[in-house]
Design a protein around this motif. Structure first.
Motif, PDB file in Angstrom:
ATOM      1  N   ILE A  35       0.870  -1.180   0.000  1.00  0.00           N
ATOM      2  CA  ILE A  35       0.000   0.000   0.000  1.00  0.00           C
ATOM      3  C   ILE A  35       0.902   1.224   0.000  1.00  0.00           C
ATOM      4  CG2 ILE A  35      -1.731   1.317   1.256  1.00  0.00           C
ATOM      5  CD1 ILE A  35      -2.763  -1.281   2.409  1.00  0.00           C
ATOM      6  N   LYS A  36       0.778   2.013  -1.040  1.00  0.00           N
ATOM      7  CA  LYS A  36       1.542   3.253  -1.117  1.00  0.00           C
ATOM      8  C   LYS A  36       0.651   4.314  -1.730  1.00  0.00           C
ATOM      9  CE  LYS A  36       3.674   2.036  -5.476  1.00  0.00           C
ATOM     10  NZ  LYS A  36       4.875   1.975  -6.256  1.00  0.00           N
ATOM     11  N   SER A  37       1.022   5.540  -1.497  1.00  0.00           N
ATOM     12  CA  SER A  37       0.177   6.624  -1.990  1.00  0.00           C
ATOM     13  C   SER A  37       0.425   6.850  -3.477  1.00  0.00           C
ATOM     14  CB  SER A  37       0.422   7.901  -1.196  1.00  0.00           C
ATOM     15  OG  SER A  37       1.463   8.651  -1.724  1.00  0.00           O
ATOM     16  N   TYR A  38      -0.610   7.357  -4.116  1.00  0.00           N
ATOM     17  CA  TYR A  38      -0.459   7.799  -5.488  1.00  0.00           C
ATOM     18  C   TYR A  38       0.250   9.142  -5.465  1.00  0.00           C
ATOM     19  CZ  TYR A  38      -3.877   4.251  -6.812  1.00  0.00           C
ATOM     20  OH  TYR A  38      -4.534   3.066  -7.016  1.00  0.00           O
ATOM     21  N   GLU A  39       0.943   9.446  -6.544  1.00  0.00           N
ATOM     22  CA  GLU A  39       1.522  10.777  -6.657  1.00  0.00           C
ATOM     23  C   GLU A  39       0.372  11.749  -6.846  1.00  0.00           C
ATOM     24  OE1 GLU A  39       4.778  11.393  -9.325  1.00  0.00           O
ATOM     25  OE2 GLU A  39       5.510   9.355  -9.001  1.00  0.00           O
ATOM     26  N   PHE A  40       0.474  12.879  -6.193  1.00  0.00           N
ATOM     27  CA  PHE A  40      -0.587  13.870  -6.340  1.00  0.00           C
ATOM     28  C   PHE A  40       0.025  15.215  -6.695  1.00  0.00           C
ATOM     29  CE2 PHE A  40       0.378  13.496  -1.800  1.00  0.00           C
ATOM     30  CZ  PHE A  40       0.654  14.803  -1.445  1.00  0.00           C
ATOM     31  N   TYR A  41      -0.825  16.062  -7.218  1.00  0.00           N
ATOM     32  CA  TYR A  41      -0.425  17.372  -7.681  1.00  0.00           C
ATOM     33  C   TYR A  41      -1.319  18.412  -7.020  1.00  0.00           C
ATOM     34  CZ  TYR A  41      -0.367  21.355 -10.895  1.00  0.00           C
ATOM     35  OH  TYR A  41      -0.320  22.605 -11.426  1.00  0.00           O
ATOM     36  N   PHE A  42      -0.714  19.443  -6.449  1.00  0.00           N
ATOM     37  CA  PHE A  42      -1.453  20.550  -5.852  1.00  0.00           C
ATOM     38  C   PHE A  42      -1.497  21.681  -6.870  1.00  0.00           C
ATOM     39  CE2 PHE A  42      -1.398  24.514  -3.210  1.00  0.00           C
ATOM     40  CZ  PHE A  42      -2.672  24.392  -2.691  1.00  0.00           C
TER      41      PHE A  42
END
Length: 167
Positions: free
Chosen positions: A4-11
Motif C-alpha cells: 500500500i503506497k500513496s499515489y503521486e498527487f499534484y497541488f
C-alpha cells in the motif's frame, strides 16, 4: 500482495486548494479544500481557516465502476498532511453527500481511512446535522491537536450540530 503506497498527487492551488491524482485504474480524482468561513460565526478567530473537504471523480475515461482501492486512503492522508503543513490552524469539515442516500457508507469509508492513517497530530469529531427537511447528514470536523483554538472549535461545532454526535 501489493504494497500500500500513496499515489503521486499534484497541488494546483486555486481558490479551492485543489489536488489531483490518478489511480491504477486510470480514474482521476480531484480533492478540494474549499474555503468555508461561514460555517462558524465570523467573529470566531478560526472561522477564516475553515475549509470543506470534497472528494470527486474528475475523470473516468473507461466509465469503470468505482471499486475499493487500497491506495486511496494513504493518498488522502498524505494530501491532508500536505494541506495542513501550509496552515497548521486549518479546520476541515467533511459533509457526506446525501444525493444517492449513501452518506453513511461515505462516512464509514472516511472514518476507516482516518483511523488507519491518522497520527496523534489530528483530532476528529463526528456528528449528525438534521436539515430542515429532516434529512440526516453525517459530518466530521478535523483539526490539528495543537490548534490554539481547539476548545473553542469543539464548542462551536457542538453548538452547530446541537450536540448530536455520532459514533
Amino acid at each position: 500482495m501489493s504494497e500500500i503506497k500513496s499515489y503521486e498527487f499534484y497541488f494546483s492551488g486555486t481558490e479551492d486548494n485543489r489536488y489531483f491524482f490518478v489511480t491504477k485504474n486510470d480514474i482521476a480524482y480531484e480533492i478540494k479544500f474549499k474555503p468555508f468561513p461561514y460555517l462558524f460565526d465570523s467573529n470566531e478567530p478560526f472561522a477564516q481557516n475553515t475549509f470543506e473537504f470534497v472528494i470527486a471523480v474528475f475523470s473516468n475515461p473507461n466509465q469503470q465502476n468505482l471499486r475499493l482501492d487500497s491506495n486511496m486512503g494513504i493518498t488522502i492522508a498524505k494530501i491532508f498532511d500536505d494541506f495542513y503543513e501550509r496552515n497548521n490552524q486549518t479546520i476541515t469539515i467533511y459533509i457526506c453527500d446525501t444525493s444517492d442516500e449513501k452518506q453513511f457508507a461515505r462516512e464509514r469509508k472516511f472514518s476507516r481511512w482516518f483511523l488507519a492513517f491518522q497520527n496523534e497530530n489530528y483530532l476528529k469529531t463526528d456528528a449528525i446535522l438534521l436539515t430542515s427537511g429532516e434529512e440526516v447528514v453525517p459530518v466530521s470536523i478535523i483539526f490539528r491537536r495543537d490548534n490554539p483554538y481547539k476548545y473553542q472549535i469543539m464548542e462551536a461545532f457542538e453548538k452547530l450540530t446541537d450536540g448530536f454526535t455520532h459514533k
